[in-house]
Every structure is written in C-alpha cells, then in structure tokens.
Motif scaffolding. Structure first.
Motif, PDB file in Angstrom:
ATOM      1  N   ALA A 104       0.833  -1.203   0.000  1.00 27.29           N
ATOM      2  CA  ALA A 104       0.000   0.000   0.000  1.00 27.29           C
ATOM      3  C   ALA A 104       0.868   1.254   0.000  1.00 27.29           C
ATOM      4  N   ALA A 105       1.932   1.255   0.786  1.00 25.04           N
ATOM      5  CA  ALA A 105       2.831   2.409   0.826  1.00 25.04           C
ATOM      6  C   ALA A 105       3.535   2.602  -0.508  1.00 25.04           C
ATOM      7  N   THR A 117       2.290   1.800  -3.437  1.00 25.61           N
ATOM      8  CA  THR A 117       1.279   2.328  -4.356  1.00 25.61           C
ATOM      9  C   THR A 117       1.122   3.823  -4.160  1.00 25.61           C
ATOM     10  N   VAL A 118       1.050   4.250  -2.902  1.00 26.62           N
ATOM     11  CA  VAL A 118       0.921   5.689  -2.609  1.00 26.62           C
ATOM     12  C   VAL A 118       2.142   6.440  -3.115  1.00 26.62           C
ATOM     13  N   ALA A 119       3.348   5.877  -2.887  1.00 26.42           N
ATOM     14  CA  ALA A 119       4.583   6.528  -3.331  1.00 26.42           C
ATOM     15  C   ALA A 119       4.637   6.611  -4.855  1.00 26.42           C
ATOM     16  N   ASP A 126       2.030   6.706  -6.935  1.00 24.60           N
ATOM     17  CA  ASP A 126       1.035   7.673  -7.411  1.00 24.60           C
ATOM     18  C   ASP A 126       1.517   9.090  -7.242  1.00 24.60           C
TER      19      ASP A 126
END
Length: 196
Positions: free
Chosen positions: A187-188, A190-192, A194
């Motif tokens: 998840a981290a 993916t956020v990074a 994006d």
C-alpha cells in the motif's frame, strides 16, 4: 578502540531497552505502524536465561571452596543474564516500523536499517529457514526463520555493529504478522508511485 566503543554503545542500548520494556514503551515507532518480531525468539531467549541461572547455581556449588573465583563467576553469570534479557527486551521495544519515510527494519539493538519505500521493487511473504551468506543480502532471522523478503531497486547502505559498511539489495526479515507487513508495504509503494 572503535570496536570497544561500539560494543559499549550496544550494551548501553540493551540496558536502556530493559527500562523501556518495563515501562511498556517502544523506541522509534513514532507516527509509523509497528510490526513486532520478538515472539519468535521469546521461548529460546528465556530458555537460555534459565540455563544461565542453572549454570550459575551449579558453579556456585562447585566453587564453594574458592570464594573469590565463585564471586567472579557469579558476577559474570549475572552480566550474561542481563545481556540475554536485554537482547530480548531490545527486540520487543524496537519493532520494524513502516512510516512516512520508509520501512525501518530492526533486529534488537544491533540492526537499524532504513529502507525508503520508493527503493522497494518487490515485497513478498516468503518463509525461509536456511540463509546462506551472500553479497548484498541482509538476513535478519529470528529462530532461524525469515518470513518477508524485500527486493530493492537500488542498494541501501547498512552499517554493521562494528562499523563495517555494506550495500544491501535484498533484505530478509521475520515479522510476527508477515501478511500485514507485506500488505502495508504494498500500500505504501502504491501511494509513493502515485505521488502527490
């Protein structure tokens, strides 16, 4: 001399960990999510502590006619016992932490590796029970097991307890809830990816 100072700092961190453990506090978790790894070694560490206590009692009986040697041996055993319990305490109060600045991979008081999320190319749940030393790998086994493997896109510098620097491209570690750690890192990532 540097090695002696490094060992003294390490032992000071172990002793400080005893105080944090007694106060039920962690060190360095901050705003991140903590992932423990100490349960995997608890039985082994307390078994080792029990053996030290039994050995101390037996040596005390064997050395009863040599009081000076008996006292010196007893002090050495107490010191060894404090180090064993301190090592376990350091593992409890210094968990792995996933925060805004990346994943902080730790092992007791002697490994503290910061891995930026953007350098994690792949993360997977992988149970391994054998770990052959290899260039560019850091294996942080607990009870001879690792449960998570991180493949890095760029090497991350790791400084050993005695100050030797090595570049790490693969990290294997143990986490009590390996699935949750893998999901959180994904998840981290993916956020990074994006971005803001």
């Amino acid at each position: 001399m540097n090695a002696v100072l490094a060992l003294a700092r390490h032992e000071a961190r172990l002793l400080a960990s005893l105080g944090l453990w007694a106060a039920r506090r962690t060190r360095g978790a901050g705003e991140g999510v903590a992932f423990g790894y100490a349960r995997g070694q608890g039985t082994m560490m307390f078994g080792l502590a029990f053996v030290i206590v039994i050995e101390s009692v037996m040596m005390s009986l064997l050395l009863r006619n040599h009081p000076v040697v008996q006292r010196v041996w007893f002090l050495a055993d107490v010191y060894a016992l404090v180090l064993v319990v301190g090592t376990h305490a350091a593992s409890v109060v210094r968990p792995h932490v996933l925060g805004a600045d990346g994943l902080r991979v730790r092992r007791a008081a002697h490994v503290d590796l910061r891995v930026p999320v953007e350098r994690i190319a792949r993360v997977r749940r992988e149970l391994r029970t054998t770990h052959e030393p290899a260039e560019g790998e850091l294996n942080l086994a607990v009870g001879s097991q690792t449960t998570v493997t991180l493949e890095l896109s760029e090497p991350v510098p790791h400084v050993t307890l005695l100050g030797r620097r090595q570049d790490v491209r693969r990290v294997r570690l143990y986490a009590e809830d390996a699935d949750a750690l893998v999901r959180a890192v994904e998840a981290a990532r993916t956020v990074a990816a994006d971005g803001p």
